[in-house]
Write a protein that holds these residues in place. Structure first.
Motif, short mmCIF file in Angstrom:
data_model
loop_
_atom_site.label_atom_id
_atom_site.label_comp_id
_atom_site.label_asym_id
_atom_site.label_seq_id
_atom_site.Cartn_x
_atom_site.Cartn_y
_atom_site.Cartn_z
N ARG A 266 -2.47 -41.91 -26.40
CA ARG A 266 -3.67 -42.09 -25.57
C ARG A 266 -3.63 -41.13 -24.37
NH1 ARG A 266 -1.77 -46.64 -27.52
NH2 ARG A 266 -0.34 -46.95 -25.75
N VAL A 267 -4.80 -40.53 -24.09
CA VAL A 267 -4.93 -39.57 -22.99
C VAL A 267 -6.02 -40.08 -22.04
CG1 VAL A 267 -5.28 -37.15 -22.34
CG2 VAL A 267 -4.39 -37.72 -24.64
N VAL A 268 -5.72 -40.12 -20.75
CA VAL A 268 -6.68 -40.60 -19.75
C VAL A 268 -6.80 -39.55 -18.65
CG1 VAL A 268 -7.07 -42.31 -17.92
CG2 VAL A 268 -6.35 -43.05 -20.20
N ALA A 269 -8.03 -39.33 -18.19
CA ALA A 269 -8.29 -38.44 -17.05
C ALA A 269 -8.58 -39.27 -15.81
CB ALA A 269 -9.48 -37.52 -17.36
N VAL A 270 -7.99 -38.90 -14.67
CA VAL A 270 -8.29 -39.57 -13.41
C VAL A 270 -8.62 -38.50 -12.38
CG1 VAL A 270 -6.86 -41.58 -13.92
CG2 VAL A 270 -5.85 -39.69 -12.68
N TYR A 271 -9.77 -38.67 -11.73
CA TYR A 271 -10.25 -37.67 -10.78
C TYR A 271 -11.22 -38.32 -9.81
CZ TYR A 271 -13.81 -37.75 -14.44
OH TYR A 271 -14.73 -38.17 -15.38
N GLY A 272 -11.38 -37.70 -8.66
CA GLY A 272 -12.29 -38.21 -7.65
C GLY A 272 -13.73 -38.09 -8.08
N GLY A 273 -14.57 -38.99 -7.57
CA GLY A 273 -15.99 -38.96 -7.91
C GLY A 273 -16.36 -39.91 -9.03
N GLN A 274 -15.38 -40.35 -9.81
CA GLN A 274 -15.63 -41.34 -10.86
C GLN A 274 -15.23 -42.72 -10.33
OE1 GLN A 274 -13.01 -41.63 -14.36
NE2 GLN A 274 -14.83 -41.39 -15.64
N PRO A 275 -15.98 -43.77 -10.67
CA PRO A 275 -15.62 -45.11 -10.18
C PRO A 275 -14.18 -45.48 -10.51
CG PRO A 275 -17.77 -45.15 -11.24
CD PRO A 275 -17.20 -43.79 -11.50
N LEU B 192 -2.83 -39.58 -6.23
CA LEU B 192 -2.16 -40.22 -5.10
C LEU B 192 -2.78 -41.58 -4.81
CD1 LEU B 192 -1.61 -37.19 -2.70
CD2 LEU B 192 0.16 -38.52 -3.86
N ASP B 193 -4.10 -41.71 -4.97
CA ASP B 193 -4.75 -43.02 -4.80
C ASP B 193 -4.17 -44.04 -5.78
OD1 ASP B 193 -6.36 -41.97 -2.85
OD2 ASP B 193 -8.11 -41.68 -4.16
N HIS B 194 -4.03 -43.64 -7.04
CA HIS B 194 -3.49 -44.55 -8.05
C HIS B 194 -2.01 -44.86 -7.79
CE1 HIS B 194 -6.77 -45.13 -10.90
NE2 HIS B 194 -7.10 -43.86 -10.72
N MET B 195 -1.28 -43.87 -7.32
CA MET B 195 0.13 -44.11 -7.00
C MET B 195 0.24 -45.13 -5.86
SD MET B 195 1.42 -40.15 -7.33
CE MET B 195 2.95 -40.40 -6.44
N ALA B 196 -0.64 -45.04 -4.87
CA ALA B 196 -0.62 -45.98 -3.75
C ALA B 196 -0.96 -47.40 -4.23
CB ALA B 196 -1.59 -45.53 -2.67
N ARG B 197 -1.86 -47.48 -5.22
CA ARG B 197 -2.25 -48.78 -5.78
C ARG B 197 -1.22 -49.30 -6.79
NH1 ARG B 197 -8.02 -50.08 -6.50
NH2 ARG B 197 -9.29 -48.88 -5.03
N LYS B 198 -0.27 -48.43 -7.12
CA LYS B 198 0.73 -48.74 -8.15
C LYS B 198 0.11 -48.94 -9.54
CE LYS B 198 4.32 -50.60 -5.11
NZ LYS B 198 3.81 -49.93 -3.91
N THR B 199 -1.03 -48.28 -9.76
CA THR B 199 -1.67 -48.33 -11.08
C THR B 199 -1.20 -47.17 -11.97
OG1 THR B 199 -3.58 -47.23 -10.06
CG2 THR B 199 -3.70 -49.61 -10.38
N ILE B 200 -0.50 -46.20 -11.36
CA ILE B 200 0.16 -45.14 -12.13
C ILE B 200 1.58 -45.02 -11.59
CG2 ILE B 200 0.30 -42.66 -12.60
CD1 ILE B 200 -2.69 -42.53 -12.72
N ARG B 201 2.55 -45.09 -12.50
CA ARG B 201 3.96 -44.92 -12.15
C ARG B 201 4.47 -43.64 -12.81
NH1 ARG B 201 6.80 -49.56 -10.51
NH2 ARG B 201 8.67 -48.66 -11.44
N ASP C 243 -0.07 -32.44 -1.11
CA ASP C 243 -0.30 -33.49 -2.11
C ASP C 243 0.53 -33.26 -3.37
OD1 ASP C 243 -2.08 -34.67 -0.41
OD2 ASP C 243 -3.88 -34.02 -1.46
N VAL C 244 0.55 -32.00 -3.82
CA VAL C 244 1.32 -31.68 -5.02
C VAL C 244 2.80 -31.96 -4.79
CG1 VAL C 244 2.09 -29.77 -6.52
CG2 VAL C 244 -0.34 -30.01 -5.94
N ILE D 239 3.57 -35.62 -5.06
CA ILE D 239 3.59 -36.06 -6.46
C ILE D 239 4.87 -35.62 -7.14
CG2 ILE D 239 2.47 -35.75 -8.70
CD1 ILE D 239 -0.20 -35.44 -7.00
N LEU D 240 5.22 -34.35 -6.99
CA LEU D 240 6.41 -33.82 -7.66
C LEU D 240 7.69 -34.49 -7.16
CD1 LEU D 240 5.54 -30.00 -7.86
CD2 LEU D 240 5.19 -31.78 -9.60
N ASP D 241 7.69 -34.89 -5.89
CA ASP D 241 8.86 -35.59 -5.34
C ASP D 241 9.11 -36.93 -6.02
OD1 ASP D 241 9.60 -33.62 -3.54
OD2 ASP D 241 8.45 -34.47 -1.88
N ARG D 242 8.08 -37.51 -6.62
CA ARG D 242 8.20 -38.82 -7.27
C ARG D 242 8.56 -38.71 -8.75
NH1 ARG D 242 5.03 -42.59 -4.35
NH2 ARG D 242 5.51 -44.12 -5.97
N LEU D 243 8.59 -37.51 -9.28
CA LEU D 243 8.92 -37.34 -10.70
C LEU D 243 10.43 -37.36 -10.90
CD1 LEU D 243 6.47 -34.45 -11.69
CD2 LEU D 243 6.22 -36.88 -12.20
#
Length: 381
Positions: A101-110, A133-142, A165-166, A169-173
C-alpha cells in the motif's frame, strides 16, 4: 540501453513495468536500479524528465515486504503535485504485488482523509516535509522501522526552505536505513545532507547528451501592453496546439490571463498555490486527460507536472532566472517528441533574454506578429 526484460526483478514487477508500457531503461534507471537493489546509497544528478521516479521506485517496491504492515519506505519531495505524481507511479509499480500500500501525505488536503488512509498501514509513504512533520507530531506516522528513504528533487526541496524540516525528519530515521537522493543540480545543501546522513554513497551523473536532449524549437517575441495578449491569442489560434502550458511569474497573473483567455473562447484553467488541493487535483486530471487545452501556472505550482505530450510551452512572463527558463521549456519535447517554446519579453528584458540565450546555448528564433495576426520571423532580435 538495457531493456527492462533483462532486469533481475520479480515476475510481478516485470508485469507492472510492461503494463506501464516501458521496455527500455533511461540512463539514470540503468545506472541507479542495480545499485539500489544491491543496497548501496546514491547521490544522483540527472536532468528533469529522465525517469527518476522509476529509478528509485522499482527497487523500493521490489524490496518492501507486503506481509509487514508498517512503514518501510519514505519518499520526500517538495510539492503537492510531485507528491501525488510519485504516489500514482509507485501504485502502478506495485499493481501486481498484492498487499503493498502506498499513501501520499501533503499540505492542502484534509487531515482526516490522510488519517483514514494511514489506518490501512501503508508500507510506503510519499510526503512533503511540512505535512509529514504534522503527522509525526500527531504520532500518526512512525519512522522507526523505515528501511528505505528517498529525497526526490532534493535541490528544489532544500532551496524552498525545507532544510531544517528535512533534517528533523532524517534525524528520526534508523541509522541503518538505505538513503538515496535524486536532484537536477547538486547544491551546497544537497552535499551537506549527503555528508550528514549517507554512508559511502555512489555518485551518479546523467548529462544531457545530444541524442537525449529534448527536440524543442525556441522562439522569442518582443511584445508589451495590450498587444501582448493579442499576440498570444494569434499564436494559440494559428498553431491549434493540442496541449499548451503557459507560465506566469505570479498567482495574480495566472488568474488574470486565464480569465482573459476564457473570455475569448479558449478551454483554459490556471494552477497556483492559493487554490484548494481538490481543485488542483481536478484541473491536473482534466489537463492530463486532454479535456483542458491550455494550463496557465506559476513555477511552484507546475513542479511535479509530468505530462509527456505538451505541444508548446509559452513563457508569457520572462523567467526571473536561467534555470527557470530551462525547467519551464523542458515540459515540452519529452519522451522523444518535438515541442515548441515561446518567450515573451519587453524591451527592458533584452539583457535578460541575451543572458538566457548564452546560458542555454540556444538558437532562439525572433518572431513578430502583425496587427492582422500574421506570425513571421524577424531578421534580427
Amino acid at each position: 540501453m538495457m531493456e527492462y526484460k533483462d532486469l533481475a526483478v520479480s515476475q510481478q514487477m516485470h508485469k507492472a513495468i510492461e503494463r506501464m508500457g516501458f521496455t527500455q531503461m533511461t540512463e539514470i534507471q540503468e545506472k541507479a536500479i542495480p545499485v539500489m537493489l544491491e543496497g548501496r546509497e546514491i547521490i544522483a544528478k540527472a536532468p528533469t524528465g529522465t525517469g527518476k521516479t522509476c529509478a528509485f521506485g522499482i527497487p523500493i517496491v521490489e524490496k518492501v515486504e507486503a506481509d509487514k504492515p508498517w512503514l518501510q519506505a519514505l519518499v520526500l519531495c517538495p510539492t503537492r503535485e510531485l507528491c501525488t505524481q510519485i504516489c500514482d507511479d509507485l501504485r502502478n509499480l506495485a499493481y501486481f504485488k498484492e498487499g503493498v500500500r502506498v499513501v501520499a501525505v501533503y499540505g492542502g488536503q484534509p487531515m482526516g482523509k490522510q488519517l483514514s488512509a494511514l489506518k490501512n498501514r501503508p508500507q510506503i509513504v510519499v510526503a512533503t516535509p511540512g505535512r509529514l512533520l504534522d503527522h509525526m507530531a500527531r504520532k500518526t506516522i512512525r519512522l522507526d522501522k523505515v528501511k528505505y528513504a528517498v529525497l526526490d528533487e532534493a535541490d528544489e526541496m532544500l532551496d524552498m526552505g525545507f532544510f531544517k524540516d528535512v533534517r528533523k525528519i532524517l534525524d528520526r530515521l534508523p541509522k541503518d536505513k538505505q538513503m538515496v537522493m535524486f536532484s537536477a543540480t547538486i547544491s551546497r545543501e544537497v552535499m551537506d545532507i549527503g555528508w550528514l546522513y549517507q554512508m559511502d554513497p555512489v555518485e551518479l551523473t546523467v548529462l544531457p547528451v545530444e541524442a537525449s536532449k529534448p527536440k524543442i524549437t525556441k522562439y522569442c517575441i518582443q511584445s508589451t501592453g495590450s498587444k501582448k495578449l493579442r499576440d498570444l491569442v494569434a499564436i494559440l489560434k494559428q498553431k491549434e496546439f493540442h496541449r499548451t502550458l503557459i507560465f506566469c511569474n505570479t498567482k495574480y497573473a495566472t488568474s488574470s490571463l486565464c480569465g482573459q483567455l476564457v473570455d475569448r473562447g479558449f478551454a483554459a484553467e490556471c494552477l497556483h498555490g492559493d487554490m484548494a488541493q481538490s481543485d488542483r487535483n481536478r484541473i491536473m486530471a482534466a489537463y492530463k486527460a486532454g479535456k483542458i487545452a491550455i494550463l496557465i501556472a506559476t513555477d511552484v505550482a507546475a513542479r511535479g507536472i509530468d505530462v509527456t505530450d505538451v505541444d508548446a510551452v509559452i513563457h508569457y512572463e520572462t523567467p526571473l532566472d536561467n534555470e527557470t527558463y530551462t525547467h519551464r521549456s523542458g515540459r515540452t519535447g519529452r519522451a522523444g517528441k518535438e515541442g515548441e517554446a515561446y518567450l515573451f519579453y519587453a524591451p527592458d528584458d533584452k539583457k535578460r533574454l541575451d543572458n538566457i540565450i548564452r546560458y542555454t546555448k540556444s538558437v532562439m528564433i525572433p518572431l513578430e506578429i502583425t496587427d492582422e495576426g500574421e506570425i513571421r520571423e524577424k531578421s534580427d532580435k
